[in-house]
Design a protein around this motif. Structure first.
Motif, PDB file in Angstrom:
ATOM      1  N   MET A   1       0.817  -1.204   0.000  1.00  0.00           N
ATOM      2  CA  MET A   1       0.000   0.000   0.000  1.00  0.00           C
ATOM      3  C   MET A   1       0.854   1.258   0.000  1.00  0.00           C
ATOM      4  O   MET A   1       0.577   2.212  -0.730  1.00  0.00           O
TER       5      MET A   1
ATOM      6  N   HIS B   1       0.855   4.145  -2.803  1.00  0.00           N
ATOM      7  CA  HIS B   1       0.532   5.545  -2.500  1.00  0.00           C
ATOM      8  C   HIS B   1       1.657   6.473  -2.952  1.00  0.00           C
ATOM      9  O   HIS B   1       1.396   7.556  -3.490  1.00  0.00           O
TER      10      HIS B   1
ATOM     11  N   ALA C   1       0.985   4.176   6.028  1.00  0.00           N
ATOM     12  CA  ALA C   1       0.572   2.918   5.393  1.00  0.00           C
ATOM     13  C   ALA C   1       1.333   1.740   5.988  1.00  0.00           C
ATOM     14  O   ALA C   1       1.489   0.705   5.345  1.00  0.00           O
TER      15      ALA C   1
ATOM     16  N   GLU D   1      -4.015   5.033   6.679  1.00  0.00           N
ATOM     17  CA  GLU D   1      -4.738   3.867   6.178  1.00  0.00           C
ATOM     18  C   GLU D   1      -5.507   3.208   7.319  1.00  0.00           C
ATOM     19  O   GLU D   1      -5.108   3.264   8.477  1.00  0.00           O
ATOM     20  N   LYS D   2      -6.623   2.556   6.963  1.00  0.00           N
ATOM     21  CA  LYS D   2      -7.370   1.816   7.973  1.00  0.00           C
ATOM     22  C   LYS D   2      -6.588   0.537   8.314  1.00  0.00           C
ATOM     23  O   LYS D   2      -5.851   0.031   7.474  1.00  0.00           O
TER      24      LYS D   2
ATOM     25  N   GLY E   1      -8.205   6.402   5.958  1.00  0.00           N
ATOM     26  CA  GLY E   1      -8.292   5.978   4.564  1.00  0.00           C
ATOM     27  C   GLY E   1      -9.406   5.009   4.232  1.00  0.00           C
ATOM     28  O   GLY E   1      -9.150   3.927   3.694  1.00  0.00           O
TER      29      GLY E   1
ATOM     30  N   TYR F   1      -8.954   5.526  -4.889  1.00  0.00           N
ATOM     31  CA  TYR F   1      -7.676   5.868  -4.258  1.00  0.00           C
ATOM     32  C   TYR F   1      -7.110   7.160  -4.842  1.00  0.00           C
ATOM     33  O   TYR F   1      -6.571   8.011  -4.117  1.00  0.00           O
TER      34      TYR F   1
END
Length: 340
Positions: free
Chosen positions: A15, A19, A74, A97-98, A125, A281
């Motif tokens: 991730m 990003h 992330a 980010e989650k 996120g 995204y």
């Protein structure tokens, strides 16, 4: 602010690297100023492709790097809280980010730290809020032309789960997206969670309770059901149908081009969330960057991250106990007005 927004990316796994690529290629007015990862070689590899980007193994060093104006986190979930608190201490806007944190207690500490600061700096996120289909469904429900929502029927399917996936992660890592989407779409909090599990699929790894049926009750009386099936075998699917008093609306059918040939017809099912939500995204990063440059707060808040963590914890407890679990939330600070 004027000039280019310098962003530190914390975590350069799948991730984080993605990003960093998006910021470099897809987001105007922003650049990756620093990256950090416990794997120093991986951080250097990502930084090597980015002009003027420093590579670090210590997140704090990346936050303090020259030209850093904002942060994107992330890294793995357990590492988020410490970095988030450091960002708040430095008053750096951050897209995390989650999950914001893996547990509601940690998430609440972030909420309280931000509330003491008196301004919103944290965005979580949950990228479905930026998906074009979800945005259309949100606008339809907000317009109330179909009347009050009675049910949300959701499906969340993956072709196969990672080797490290546990039964609890189906809720904490997968269904948590439906939790946030439901709160946002409905403008309601989740008040209780129940989980049912059929006989596990033969395609699931031994010991994994897959699929699961998760039932969410909300403060406004809407019932949300989620079928989560992370070893369905055929592809990646996310669908949501809102059943209202005067009609229904469904998204996520994924029907683009349909081919007819040899006496058959059909289309493609995407295999990965990065394909299904690629545009979301992109929009998430662009809108976050624009908001930071303008000194605004937008998108899912730290409170949203906390609420999702609290619902996920109740869901994991319900999975283990087989009993309906109520969701308990702390008092909402005035900094976070409104739902979702």
């Amino acid at each position: 602010m004027s000039g280019t927004l310098g962003i530190a990316v914390i975590g350069t796994g799948k991730m984080g690297a993605d990003h960093a690529r998006r910021i470099d290629r897809m987001v105007a007015g922003a650049r990756v100023a620093a990256v950090a990862d416990v794997d120093g070689e991986r951080a250097k590899e990502v930084a090597a492709g980015l002009d003027g980007c420093g590579a670090y193994t210590d997140p704090e060093a990346a936050l303090a790097a020259p030209g850093v104006d904002a942060v994107l986190i992330a890294s793995p979930g357990p590492a988020h809280e410490e970095v988030l608190l450091h960002c708040l201490e430095r008053e750096l806007p951050v897209l995390c980010e989650k999950p914001m944190t893996p547990d509601p207690a940690g998430a609440l500490r972030v909420v309280e730290a931000e509330a003491r600061l008196g301004r919103r700096l944290v965005q979580v996120g949950f990228m479905r809020r930026y998906d074009a289909e979800y945005e259309r469904l949100k606008a339809l429900l907000d317009g109330a032309e179909l009347g009050r929502p009675l049910f949300l029927h959701c499906r969340h399917r993956n072709a196969a789960s990672p080797s490290f996936f546990t039964s609890e992660m189906l809720i904490a890592d997968s269904v948590v997206h439906e939790v946030d989407a439901a709160r946002w779409l409905l403008g309601q909090e989740v008040t209780a969670v129940s989980v049912l599990t059929p006989t596990a699929s033969g395609g699931a790894p031994e010991g994994l309770r897959d699929p699961q049926f998760v039932l969410l009750e909300t403060s406004g009386g809407t019932v949300v059901d989620v079928e989560v099936f992370v070893n369905c075998g055929f592809g990646y699917q996310v669908q949501c149908e809102a059943v209202c008093e005067a009609g229904s609306a469904r998204i996520g059918d994924g029907q683009a081009m349909v081919v007819q040939s040899g006496g058959r017809w059909g289309g493609e099912i995407v295999q990965d969330f990065t394909v299904r939500f690629a545009d979301a995204y992109d929009r998430q990063l662009r809108r976050w960057t624009e908001a930071v440059r303008e000194g605004r707060a937008t998108g899912p808040s730290a409170w949203d991250g906390y609420a999702a963590a609290a619902v996920a914890e109740a869901g994991v407890t319900a999975l283990r106990s087989g009993v309906r679990e109520r969701v308990s939330l702390a008092e909402r600070p005035g900094l976070y007005g409104g739902h979702g």
